[in-house]
Scaffold this active site. Structure first.
Site, mmCIF file in Angstrom:
data_model
loop_
_atom_site.group_PDB
_atom_site.id
_atom_site.type_symbol
_atom_site.label_atom_id
_atom_site.label_comp_id
_atom_site.label_asym_id
_atom_site.label_seq_id
_atom_site.Cartn_x
_atom_site.Cartn_y
_atom_site.Cartn_z
ATOM 1 C CD1 TRP A 22 -33.487 -6.076 24.551
ATOM 2 C CD2 TRP A 22 -34.748 -6.086 22.713
ATOM 3 N NE1 TRP A 22 -32.727 -5.579 23.516
ATOM 4 C CE2 TRP A 22 -33.468 -5.576 22.379
ATOM 5 C CE3 TRP A 22 -35.720 -6.187 21.725
ATOM 6 C CZ2 TRP A 22 -33.147 -5.169 21.091
ATOM 7 C CZ3 TRP A 22 -35.387 -5.789 20.421
ATOM 8 C CH2 TRP A 22 -34.117 -5.286 20.125
ATOM 9 C CG ASP A 47 -35.949 -12.440 24.392
ATOM 10 O OD1 ASP A 47 -34.947 -13.096 24.049
ATOM 11 O OD2 ASP A 47 -36.202 -11.298 23.971
ATOM 12 C CE LYS A 70 -29.279 -9.519 21.693
ATOM 13 N NZ LYS A 70 -28.638 -8.279 21.255
#
Length: 468
Positions: A207, A279, A303
């Protein structure tokens, strides 16, 4: 306890009213005998050509104790036919602040998916009870105006509870957006810097790598460290980082969902005027965080704190209002801040669900208590891997192993497919590793009960005993 009543009645309003009254009285008996029970709310009958049965509309209460099964016969062409009605009192099981694997008459699995991921069982039940008629408003959250007083109360409370959970300072704005964390890969440089500005990236997984590639379109993205050559298994020493002295911001991915690498502490930008951007999609609200160390924290909700569709951005207010002229209106933080996240129709139901999760986390005792539970689950699983003497292996450096996502492999890789298949038979699903890395991965977010991890560990030991 369960109540089974098979009543064969004609589908007339008078007798349906009797049916409702009968079941209601039985509910009261059960309600008095049970001190804490959550259950499914009553569902309307499916009776053919849009025929409605007003007398069987579900009550808007989380204490509803029965659901009505689908009738064996229905009303066709206006003719009354006998209908079998089955009233079932539902049960739930509670363990360590989270619910176990069965709800009502339907068995639930332990879902180890990385996202969309498992949600707290009590949150799902509460949402189910309010789904048809939210708190007597006469409509579902999915139907109400996002500018009406009902939804305003929902989003405002969600923000207030999140601020309390993370102790967010008043000089920070909280935005409920859409587009996932991936959209923020572009929104950040478009709001925080000019085309010639430098931005530093510490890349500890897939990511972080994707964030760099997107940022390169809008600024000078500079990778000051990457763990790619070591297959993303570690976090660098912060003293080793050769930061750009004038970097607008330093970007990290606090927890790499795919590779299971988590920052336990956070670097400080070398530029005194620079900021740290993180993030936090997959460890958001899993532990306390000092928000004041960051300029921006962002993450997708799917999540750890809600369903897919909601993206949460926590941004220092002085960073808002500097978007470039080319910035799309939907990526401009100022637009969303000035409109309290209501510039356009937001993901209303997703925000409502996040709010229920925030309430649940506060009821558990806050993020320190949540972190304690997460640490216990993670220790149990990592210890099982270590004690297997190489039969199971986790490639991540021990000091930075994620509390949320645990990747592991088998010494005999040819057994991995069988492991996943056999686990699924035991009601443990989504254990297959990401397609880019293979192996297995157990995502053990806040809502994964301790019982789920205990069952996985027991299964691992049995599997090893059979195949070692």
């Amino acid at each position: 306890m369960s109540l089974i009543c098979n009543l064969f009645l004609y589908l007339s309003p008078t007798k349906l009213f009797f049916l409702r009254s009968f079941c209601k009285s039985e509910i009261e008996i059960l309600r008095n005998s049970l001190t804490r029970i959550m259950a499914t709310s009553a569902n309307s009958f499916l009776v053919g050509n849009n025929t409605q049965i007003p007398s069987l509309k579900p009550k808007s209460t989380s204490q509803s104790l029965l659901h009505l099964s689908k009738p064996n016969t229905v009303n066709l062409a206006g003719k009354s036919k006998p209908v079998a009605v089955r009233c079932v009192a539902a049960t739930t099981h509670v363990q360590d602040g989270a619910r176990s694997g069965s709800v009502g008459s339907q068995e639930r699995v332990f879902n180890f998916a990385a996202g969309p991921a498992t949600l707290p069982e009590n949150v799902l039940l509460k949402a189910q009870a309010d789904l048809y008629n939210w708190r007597g408003s006469g409509m579902s959250v999915m139907e109400m105006s996002h500018r009406g007083k009902e939804f305003l109360s929902i989003i405002q409370k969600a923000e207030s509870d999140l601020r309390q959970l993370l102790e967010i300072p008043s000089e920070y704005s909280v935005l409920f957006l859409q587009g996932g964390a991936t959209t923020q890969f572009a929104a950040l440089p478009l709001n925080l810097c000019k085309p010639d500005d430098t931005v530093d990236f510490v890349v500890t997984g897939s990511w972080g790598d994707k964030a760099v590639k997107e940022a390169k379109k809008y600024c000078k993205a500079n990778v000051i460290w990457s763990g790619k050559s070591e297959k993303y298994t570690k976090v660098p020493s912060f003293d080793e980082l050769e930061q750009s002295p004038h970097a607008k911001y330093l970007h990290i991915c606090a927890n790499e969902t795919i590779h299971g690498v988590e920052f336990k502490d956070y670097p400080v930008p070398k530029n005194p005027n620079g900021i740290l951007v993180a993030d936090m999609s997959s460890n958001f609200c899993s532990k306390p965080v000092d928000v004041s160390k960051f300029g921006v924290i962002y993450g997708g909700a799917q999540k750890n704190v809600g369903p897919s569709g909601v993206t949460i951005v926590i941004i220092r207010k002085d960073l808002i209002g500097n978007a470039r002229d080319i910035t799309p209106v939907m990526l401009d933080y100022k637009i969303h801040d000035e409109n309290s996240s209501l510039y356009n129709t937001p993901p209303c139901f997703g925000i409502y669900m996040c709010g229920l999760v925030f309430e649940d986390l506060l009821e558990q005792g806050g993020l320190k208590e949540v972190e304690r539970k997460n640490q216990r689950k993670a220790d149990l699983l990592y210890n099982a891997i270590e004690e297997s003497k190489g039969f199971f292996r986790c490639p991540v450096e021990k000091s930075v192993r994620s509390l949320m996502n645990v990747p592991f492999t088998l010494e005999k890789s040819e057994l991995e497919a069988e492991f996943i298949k056999e686990a699924a038979k035991e009601k443990m699903v989504q254990l297959k590793g990401h397609r880019s890395v293979g192996g297995m991965r157990a995502s053990i977010y806040n809502a994964m009960p301790l019982a789920g991890v205990e069952k996985l560990v027991a299964f691992m030991k049995d599997f090893q005993a059979k195949h070692a």
